[in-house]
Design a protein around this motif. Structure first.
Motif, short mmCIF file in Angstrom:
data_model
loop_
_atom_site.label_atom_id
_atom_site.label_comp_id
_atom_site.label_asym_id
_atom_site.label_seq_id
_atom_site.Cartn_x
_atom_site.Cartn_y
_atom_site.Cartn_z
N ALA A 170 -6.31 -54.85 26.08
CA ALA A 170 -6.30 -55.95 27.05
C ALA A 170 -5.21 -56.98 26.76
O ALA A 170 -5.06 -57.94 27.51
CB ALA A 170 -7.67 -56.64 27.05
N PHE A 171 -4.46 -56.78 25.66
CA PHE A 171 -3.39 -57.74 25.34
C PHE A 171 -2.38 -57.78 26.48
O PHE A 171 -1.99 -56.73 26.99
CB PHE A 171 -2.64 -57.32 24.07
N PRO A 172 -1.95 -58.97 26.88
CA PRO A 172 -0.91 -59.06 27.91
C PRO A 172 0.37 -58.38 27.41
O PRO A 172 0.81 -58.62 26.29
CB PRO A 172 -0.70 -60.57 28.07
N ARG A 173 0.94 -57.53 28.23
CA ARG A 173 2.13 -56.78 27.84
C ARG A 173 3.36 -57.66 27.68
O ARG A 173 4.27 -57.32 26.94
CB ARG A 173 2.41 -55.67 28.85
N ASP A 174 3.36 -58.79 28.35
CA ASP A 174 4.53 -59.67 28.30
C ASP A 174 4.43 -60.72 27.19
O ASP A 174 5.24 -61.63 27.12
CB ASP A 174 4.73 -60.35 29.65
N MET A 175 3.44 -60.57 26.31
CA MET A 175 3.23 -61.54 25.24
C MET A 175 3.48 -60.88 23.88
O MET A 175 3.12 -59.72 23.68
CB MET A 175 1.78 -62.06 25.30
N GLU A 176 4.08 -61.63 22.97
CA GLU A 176 4.29 -61.16 21.61
C GLU A 176 2.95 -60.71 21.04
O GLU A 176 1.92 -61.37 21.21
CB GLU A 176 4.88 -62.31 20.79
N ASN A 177 2.94 -59.58 20.33
CA ASN A 177 1.71 -58.98 19.83
C ASN A 177 0.91 -59.92 18.94
O ASN A 177 -0.31 -60.03 19.08
CB ASN A 177 2.01 -57.67 19.10
N GLU A 178 1.58 -60.62 18.00
CA GLU A 178 0.84 -61.51 17.09
C GLU A 178 0.21 -62.69 17.83
O GLU A 178 -0.89 -63.10 17.51
CB GLU A 178 1.74 -62.00 15.95
N LYS A 179 0.91 -63.22 18.82
CA LYS A 179 0.35 -64.31 19.62
C LYS A 179 -0.85 -63.81 20.42
O LYS A 179 -1.88 -64.49 20.51
CB LYS A 179 1.41 -64.90 20.54
N ALA A 180 -0.73 -62.61 20.97
CA ALA A 180 -1.85 -62.02 21.71
C ALA A 180 -3.04 -61.81 20.78
O ALA A 180 -4.19 -62.09 21.16
CB ALA A 180 -1.42 -60.71 22.36
N MET A 181 -2.78 -61.33 19.56
CA MET A 181 -3.87 -61.14 18.59
C MET A 181 -4.53 -62.47 18.26
O MET A 181 -5.75 -62.54 18.15
CB MET A 181 -3.34 -60.48 17.32
N LEU A 182 -3.74 -63.52 18.10
CA LEU A 182 -4.29 -64.84 17.80
C LEU A 182 -5.18 -65.32 18.94
O LEU A 182 -6.32 -65.74 18.71
CB LEU A 182 -3.15 -65.84 17.56
N ILE A 183 -4.70 -65.21 20.16
CA ILE A 183 -5.48 -65.66 21.32
C ILE A 183 -6.77 -64.84 21.44
O ILE A 183 -7.85 -65.39 21.66
CB ILE A 183 -4.65 -65.59 22.61
N MET A 184 -6.67 -63.54 21.28
CA MET A 184 -7.86 -62.70 21.42
C MET A 184 -8.86 -62.95 20.27
O MET A 184 -10.07 -62.90 20.48
CB MET A 184 -7.47 -61.22 21.49
N THR A 185 -8.36 -63.26 19.08
CA THR A 185 -9.25 -63.61 17.96
C THR A 185 -10.02 -64.88 18.31
O THR A 185 -11.25 -64.95 18.13
CB THR A 185 -8.44 -63.80 16.66
N LEU A 186 -9.30 -65.88 18.79
CA LEU A 186 -9.93 -67.14 19.19
C LEU A 186 -10.90 -66.91 20.34
O LEU A 186 -12.00 -67.49 20.38
CB LEU A 186 -8.87 -68.16 19.57
N LEU A 187 -10.53 -66.06 21.27
CA LEU A 187 -11.38 -65.77 22.42
C LEU A 187 -12.65 -65.03 22.01
O LEU A 187 -13.74 -65.32 22.53
CB LEU A 187 -10.59 -64.96 23.45
N LEU A 188 -12.53 -64.12 21.06
CA LEU A 188 -13.73 -63.44 20.54
C LEU A 188 -14.68 -64.45 19.88
O LEU A 188 -15.90 -64.41 20.09
CB LEU A 188 -13.35 -62.35 19.53
N ALA A 189 -14.11 -65.36 19.10
CA ALA A 189 -14.93 -66.39 18.46
C ALA A 189 -15.65 -67.23 19.50
O ALA A 189 -16.86 -67.49 19.38
CB ALA A 189 -14.06 -67.28 17.57
#
Length: 194
Positions: free
Chosen positions: A136-155
């Motif tokens: 579900a990571f946005p394809r136009d976003m840097e992978n680490e930034k997407a991981m950070l956002i999704m980590t925060l979103l999971l929390a």
């Protein structure tokens, strides 16, 4: 990663990550107002809580700010930058919220409720859940930034599902970010907000 490692501007890693995670949770759409307020009072860092948490000014600023915790005078501007980044990440996270499956949130919440799990086990559960949402990571976003956002979103999703888990989810998320994603946080700070 050592929580005393500085990013060169006076705030240590844990302080930065506490502010970022708390700011993300505060700026997101959530259902754990009371628990977040209590957490803000317990944190040894300044956090911004509103008198009326839902009221934003038309310019995007909060209606009022009160400080809980200690304030380091020489780092106030960096704390403002962290708050701005957290707000931006929360906006992006709210747009991606639909990509987190309710079943995954329920499973992760159940794992966090297991009192026999160590902190490392909880971080591993969070990492496994993060692997499940990578598609579900946005394809136009840097992978680490997407991981950070999704980590925060999971929390945020776990805390919204089970507000009593907020403190544990917060601590595990801060530790996970410090160990795995702090380079991304540091890059966001250097760039101001991207």
């Amino acid at each position: 990663m050592d929580s005393q490692v500085s990013n060169g501007s006076g705030l240590d890693t844990e302080h930065i990550t506490n502010l970022l995670v708390f700011g993300f949770l505060q700026n997101s759409k959530y259902h754990f107002h009371r628990e977040l307020e209590v957490l803000g009072q317990e944190l040894p860092v300044p956090v911004y809580l509103d008198a009326d948490e839902d009221e934003l000014q038309t310019d995007g600023s909060r209606a009022s700010r009160s400080y809980h915790g200690r304030i380091q005078p020489d780092s106030e501007s960096q704390e403002d930058v962290i708050q701005r980044i957290a707000h931006h990440l929360a906006q992006v996270g709210d747009e991606l919220n639909h990509s987190i499956q309710p079943t995954l949130v329920r499973q992760l919440a159940a794992q966090f409720m297991n009192v026999s799990l160590s902190e490392e086990d909880r971080r591993n559960c969070l990492a496994k859940a993060l692997d499940e949402v990578k598609t579900a990571f946005p394809r136009d976003m840097e992978n680490e930034k997407a991981m950070l956002i999704m980590t925060l979103l999971l929390a945020k999703s776990v805390a919204s599902h089970e507000p009593s888990l907020l403190r544990d989810v917060f601590r595990t998320t801060v530790n996970f970010i410090n160990q795995n994603l702090f380079t991304s946080v540091r890059n966001l700070l250097r760039n101001g907000m991207d």
